[in-house]
Design a protein around this motif. Structure first.
Motif, PDB file in Angstrom:
ATOM      1  N   ALA A 260       1.174  -1.279  -0.097  1.00 50.38           N
ATOM      2  CA  ALA A 260      -0.252   0.126  -0.014  1.00 50.38           C
ATOM      3  C   ALA A 260       1.047   1.099   0.050  1.00 50.38           C
ATOM      4  CB  ALA A 260      -1.028  -0.070   1.666  1.00 50.38           C
ATOM      5  N   ARG A 261       1.594   1.233   0.311  1.00 53.40           N
ATOM      6  CA  ARG A 261       2.972   2.287   1.012  1.00 53.40           C
ATOM      7  C   ARG A 261       3.971   2.432  -0.653  1.00 53.40           C
ATOM      8  NH1 ARG A 261       5.922   5.650   3.962  1.00 53.40           N
ATOM      9  NH2 ARG A 261       7.022   7.047   2.238  1.00 53.40           N
ATOM     10  N   ALA A 262       4.188   1.414  -1.484  1.00 55.97           N
ATOM     11  CA  ALA A 262       4.294   1.352  -2.972  1.00 55.97           C
ATOM     12  C   ALA A 262       3.789   1.880  -3.514  1.00 55.97           C
ATOM     13  CB  ALA A 262       5.151   0.070  -2.829  1.00 55.97           C
ATOM     14  N   TRP A 263       2.411   1.710  -3.568  1.00 58.62           N
ATOM     15  CA  TRP A 263       1.212   2.034  -4.317  1.00 58.62           C
ATOM     16  C   TRP A 263       0.734   3.661  -3.802  1.00 58.62           C
ATOM     17  CZ3 TRP A 263      -4.442   3.116  -4.267  1.00 58.62           C
ATOM     18  CH2 TRP A 263      -4.697   2.826  -5.276  1.00 58.62           C
ATOM     19  N   LEU A 264       0.441   4.183  -2.829  1.00 58.99           N
ATOM     20  CA  LEU A 264       0.242   5.404  -2.620  1.00 58.99           C
ATOM     21  C   LEU A 264       1.175   6.096  -2.941  1.00 58.99           C
ATOM     22  CD1 LEU A 264      -1.637   4.558   0.576  1.00 58.99           C
ATOM     23  CD2 LEU A 264      -3.132   5.319  -1.589  1.00 58.99           C
TER      24      LEU A 264
ATOM     25  N   PRO B  63       6.612  -6.700  -2.242  1.00 61.25           N
ATOM     26  CA  PRO B  63       5.411  -5.342  -2.835  1.00 61.25           C
ATOM     27  C   PRO B  63       5.341  -4.468  -4.181  1.00 61.25           C
ATOM     28  CG  PRO B  63       7.006  -5.248  -0.147  1.00 61.25           C
ATOM     29  CD  PRO B  63       7.502  -6.230  -1.110  1.00 61.25           C
ATOM     30  N   ASP B  64       6.576  -4.352  -4.082  1.00 60.04           N
ATOM     31  CA  ASP B  64       6.622  -3.458  -5.542  1.00 60.04           C
ATOM     32  C   ASP B  64       6.127  -4.327  -6.902  1.00 60.04           C
ATOM     33  OD1 ASP B  64       8.405  -1.603  -4.629  1.00 60.04           O
ATOM     34  OD2 ASP B  64      10.248  -2.441  -5.069  1.00 60.04           O
ATOM     35  N   SER B  65       5.889  -5.436  -6.946  1.00 61.07           N
ATOM     36  CA  SER B  65       5.141  -6.411  -8.102  1.00 61.07           C
ATOM     37  C   SER B  65       4.108  -6.258  -7.388  1.00 61.07           C
ATOM     38  CB  SER B  65       5.471  -7.299  -7.808  1.00 61.07           C
ATOM     39  OG  SER B  65       6.577  -8.431  -7.970  1.00 61.07           O
ATOM     40  N   ILE B  66       3.202  -6.173  -6.624  1.00 53.12           N
ATOM     41  CA  ILE B  66       1.781  -6.161  -5.617  1.00 53.12           C
ATOM     42  C   ILE B  66       1.256  -5.111  -6.403  1.00 53.12           C
ATOM     43  CG2 ILE B  66       0.301  -5.618  -3.745  1.00 53.12           C
ATOM     44  CD1 ILE B  66       2.275  -7.949  -2.530  1.00 53.12           C
TER      45      ILE B  66
END
Length: 394
Positions: free
Chosen positions: A226-230, A336-339
């Motif tokens: 979530a942090r990476a996506w936001l 996380p980055d892939s997600i």
């Protein structure tokens, strides 16, 4: 029919089983429920039976619900039952033609000596039988003495795991989870209403994570994703639903602090909604339904419900998730980055995947699921009540 529950607390297995019970009652069977616990403290949440949505739905549908009155967790041996508790159980089981055990944990009660012998069907909803304490041993004991006559597996991964653990293949029947397609459907009005209530812009990309606060759900991985996506999506919002997904949970607070650090910006777009009884609104408001579990999942209900409401599923490869998601969404490694990248791709692909999601609705139908349960139970009842065949005359 009697269903035996460990307790009433938030979770997909209880939702599915309670829906099955109501559907079978609608079809002419008579069902009752016996719950071992009347109150459960878990996932940083106090969950009372009478406050639970499944309890309210069952009783509103005319299904009688009783409890032994235990509180979980409690001191003492959880596998030891008092005389009055066993008497209550004997009365409840005596009137039943067939007993359904929601997961294998209630077998520690049903295996007690002196109870009326009735055929038991165990409804299995996980893919890690070796990770359930003594429950697998209780299941094997009940099979050995002839009490358990069938096991319903909600996923192929469940059947494979329990067969590998030593459960006879002929007892394992797969009935995939289904949902009420009238309730879980794309709905622009629900989408707008939920977003407005949370002050989320109409056009903002939204990811929903519906899970209880449990290690199997891998909350830290979800929050890092979530942090990476936001960070990549300055207009994006993330919704977290389920038991323990509130500001009152210090464990979740610590996880968020670890993932987001001291920067308040991205975390301000992370909404902790707790247990919701309007998940059809939450899913309709989302573009993506996410799952980051590491183990234990079988056929995650959140993926099915979210898909049927038009959200694109993005999941780690656990249980039957990959089979559910195939052609409808994305399967990711636990990174996380892939997600985060997959969430962005899912938002962009939502319109293109709409026709595939719509075409899959019958496959995930509640009607199909309940008809399969009814056929299995009717067959068991017929076999167990038929008089023995007379010998052929000489």
């Amino acid at each position: 029919m009697l269903s035996v529950y460990e307790g009433f607390f938030s979770g997909g297995a209880r939702i599915v089983h309670s829906d099955v019970v109501m559907g079978l009652q609608e079809g002419g069977q008579h069902h009752r429920v016996l719950s071992i616990h009347s109150e459960v403290h878990r996932e940083a949440t106090r969950q009372r039976m009478e406050s639970d949505a499944c309890y309210r739905s069952l009783t509103a549908a005319g299904v009688g619900v009783a409890s032994l009155g235990r509180v979980f967790p409690a001191s003492g041996d959880p596998a030891s039952f008092t005389g009055p508790e066993l008497a209550d159980t004997a009365r409840a089981t005596a009137d039943a033609d067939v007993i359904l055990s929601l997961k294998e944990q209630p077998l520690r009660l049903l295996n007690q000596s002196g109870l009326p012998r009735r055929p038991v069907v165990v409804c299995l909803h996980r893919s890690d039988p070796e990770n359930q304490g003594s429950a697998l041993d209780e299941l094997k004991a009940a099979i050995a003495d002839g009490t358990v006559v069938a096991c319903v597996c909600c996923a192929e991964s469940t059947r494979a795991a329990y067969q590998a653990a030593g459960i006879p293949a002929e007892l394992l029947h797969v009935i995939p989870n289904g949902v009420d397609l009238e309730r879980f459907r794309p709905d622009p009005a629900r989408r707008l209403a939920l977003r407005t209530s949370l002050d989320v812009p109409v056009d903002a990309p939204v990811v929903v994570f519906a899970a209880r606060y449990d290690a199997m759900k891998n909350i830290p991985l979800f929050l890092r994703s979530a942090r990476a996506w936001l960070d990549r999506e300055p207009e994006g919002h993330v919704l977290m639903c389920g038991a323990g997904m509130t500001a009152a949970n210090p464990g979740l607070d610590a996880d968020i602090e670890t993932a987001f650090g001291a920067e308040p910006g991205p975390a301000n777009r992370l909404h902790r909604l707790g247990v919701r009884h309007d998940m059809e609104h939450v899913y309709a408001a989302a573009d993506v339904v996410a799952l980051t579990s590491s183990w234990g999942e079988a056929a995650p209900l959140c993926l099915v419900e979210g898909m049927m409401c038009g959200a694109v599923p993005v999941s780690t490869d656990v249980g039957d998730s990959a089979a559910i998601v195939a052609g409808h969404g994305f399967v990711t490694p636990p990174d996380p980055d892939s997600i985060a990248t997959a969430w962005t791709e899912a938002v962009a692909s939502r319109t293109d995947l709409t026709s595939a999601l719509e075409a899959s609705r019958e496959r995930f139908s509640r009607t199909r699921m309940i008809a399969a349960y009814a056929a299995l139970i009717d067959g068991i009842h017929l076999r167990t009540t038929m008089p023995p065949a007379l010998p052929e005359p000489l």
